[in-house]
Enzyme design. Structure first.
Site, short mmCIF file in Angstrom:
data_model
loop_
_atom_site.label_atom_id
_atom_site.label_comp_id
_atom_site.label_asym_id
_atom_site.label_seq_id
_atom_site.Cartn_x
_atom_site.Cartn_y
_atom_site.Cartn_z
N ASN A 1 -4.81 6.30 -12.66
CA ASN A 1 -6.00 5.52 -12.29
C ASN A 1 -6.84 6.38 -11.36
OD1 ASN A 1 -7.88 3.69 -11.41
ND2 ASN A 1 -6.43 2.42 -10.26
N LYS B 1 -9.71 5.81 -10.22
CA LYS B 1 -10.52 4.98 -9.30
C LYS B 1 -11.97 5.51 -9.24
CE LYS B 1 -6.34 3.86 -6.79
NZ LYS B 1 -5.74 3.31 -5.61
N HIS C 1 -6.14 -5.02 -11.03
CA HIS C 1 -5.74 -4.09 -9.98
C HIS C 1 -5.94 -4.74 -8.62
CE1 HIS C 1 -5.60 -0.59 -7.36
NE2 HIS C 1 -4.91 0.00 -8.32
N GLU D 1 -7.11 -3.70 -5.95
CA GLU D 1 -8.42 -3.44 -5.32
C GLU D 1 -9.48 -4.37 -5.90
OE1 GLU D 1 -8.35 0.78 -5.97
OE2 GLU D 1 -6.69 0.92 -4.56
N GLU E 1 2.69 -3.48 -8.85
CA GLU E 1 2.19 -2.62 -7.78
C GLU E 1 2.20 -3.39 -6.46
OE1 GLU E 1 -0.46 0.69 -9.41
OE2 GLU E 1 -1.74 -1.05 -9.24
N GLY F 1 -1.67 3.53 -2.18
CA GLY F 1 -2.49 4.44 -1.38
C GLY F 1 -2.03 4.57 0.07
N SER G 1 2.06 4.77 -4.56
CA SER G 1 2.44 6.04 -3.92
C SER G 1 3.52 6.82 -4.67
CB SER G 1 2.85 5.80 -2.46
OG SER G 1 1.76 5.25 -1.73
C1 PEP Z 1 -2.99 2.53 -7.85
O1 PEP Z 1 -4.10 2.49 -7.35
O2 PEP Z 1 -2.75 1.88 -8.89
C2 PEP Z 1 -1.96 3.32 -7.18
C3 PEP Z 1 -0.73 3.16 -7.55
O3 PEP Z 1 -2.40 4.18 -6.20
P1 PEP Z 1 -1.49 5.26 -5.41
O4 PEP Z 1 -0.61 5.93 -6.42
O5 PEP Z 1 -2.46 6.17 -4.76
O6 PEP Z 1 -0.67 4.47 -4.43
#
Ligand code: PEP
Length: 253
Positions: free
Chosen positions: A9, A11, A98, A100, A170, A176, A216
């Site tokens: 992703n 973003k 997601h 966000e 997630e 993040g 992460s």
């Molecule tokens: C994400 O935004 O779906 C995500 C998993 O981000 P990160 O790997 O940076 O934690």
């Protein structure tokens, strides 16, 4: 047999040239790599979908996904993108739900149920994201939260829809932040998710659904997380922005 998947992703990052460079860089790494049936997906921003799709150096095995879409087919929704617009430029996958989008754009389970239906009507495959906040986990409510997210957004679907759904668990506290769920925490939740689907739809559907972990994931921790029996791959944010790191994660699966 359910599929193993690594999805990146991107973003709101990268210009079109940088997006092309990144997909070319990943493709270069994949040249002598046997992906052995694993799916590899990248999700650039809307404006970079076409440059990535058309990039001459893209390994065509790398699929493309949109990061979002609107629930209406067309109309007065300034700044939004409809499913058929994605479909007709050759985008077969869309990320929905997601954290966000939920946190910054007010997306609710009810809205997501609508988006899911519309995406499926347009024959798109969905990567559906969900996961608990830190407070939920601290309060021991993480299983309840995840169960209600799934039920509210997906359990109206007929059995036949599940072949087009990939789940991405997630935990919001791991996105993040550099803090990853332990492999045991990921497995515990993925097993719970599969059991919840089995109760509603039966074992055959539950066994076929790919459940990705996101939060992460990086080259250093991917192998251990992916080794868990109910973890079928990852949705990767930060570490998907560098070809070396993303490839190392694909290789770890
Ligand atoms: C994400 O935004 O779906 C995500 C998993 O981000 P990160 O790997 O940076 O934690």
């Amino acid at each position: 047999m359910r599929k193993k998947i690594v999805a990146g992703n991107w973003k709101m990052n990268l210009t079109s040239v940088q997006s092309e460079d990144l997909v070319a860089g990943i493709s270069e790494k994949l040249k002598n790599f046997d992906s052995n049936g694993k799916r590899i997906i990248v999700a650039p921003t809307f404006v970079n979908l076409v440059p990535v799709i058309n990039c001459e150096d893209r390994d065509t095995a790398i699929e493309v996904a949109a990061q979002n879409m609107h629930q209406a087919s067309s109309g007065a929704y300034t700044g939004e993108i409809a499913a058929n617009m994605l479909q007709t430029i050759g985008v077969p996958n869309v990320i929905l739900g997601h954290s966000e989008r939920r946190a910054y754009f007010g997306e609710t389970d009810t809205l997501l149920a609508e988006k899911v239906e519309v995406a499926l009507e347009h024959n798109m495959q969905i990567i559906f994201c969900f996961g608990e906040e830190l407070e939920d986990r601290k309060a021991g409510k993480h299983f309840d939260v995840v169960e209600s997210q799934l039920k509210n957004a997906l359990f109206q679907l007929p059995d036949s829809a599940w072949k087009d759904i990939v789940l991405a668990y997630e935990p919001v506290w791991a996105i993040g932040t550099g803090e990853t769920a332990s492999p045991e925490q990921a497995q515990e939740m993925h097993e719970f998710i599969r059991k919840t689907i089995a109760l509603a739809y039966g074992n055959a559907i539950a066994d076929e659904v790919s459940i990705l972990y996101g939060g992460s994931v990086k080259p250093a921790n991917a192998k251990e997380i992916f080794s868990k029996p109910d973890v079928d791959g990852g949705l990767i944010g930060g570490a998907s922005l560098k070809a070396d790191d993303f490839f190392a994660i694909i290789d770890a699966m």
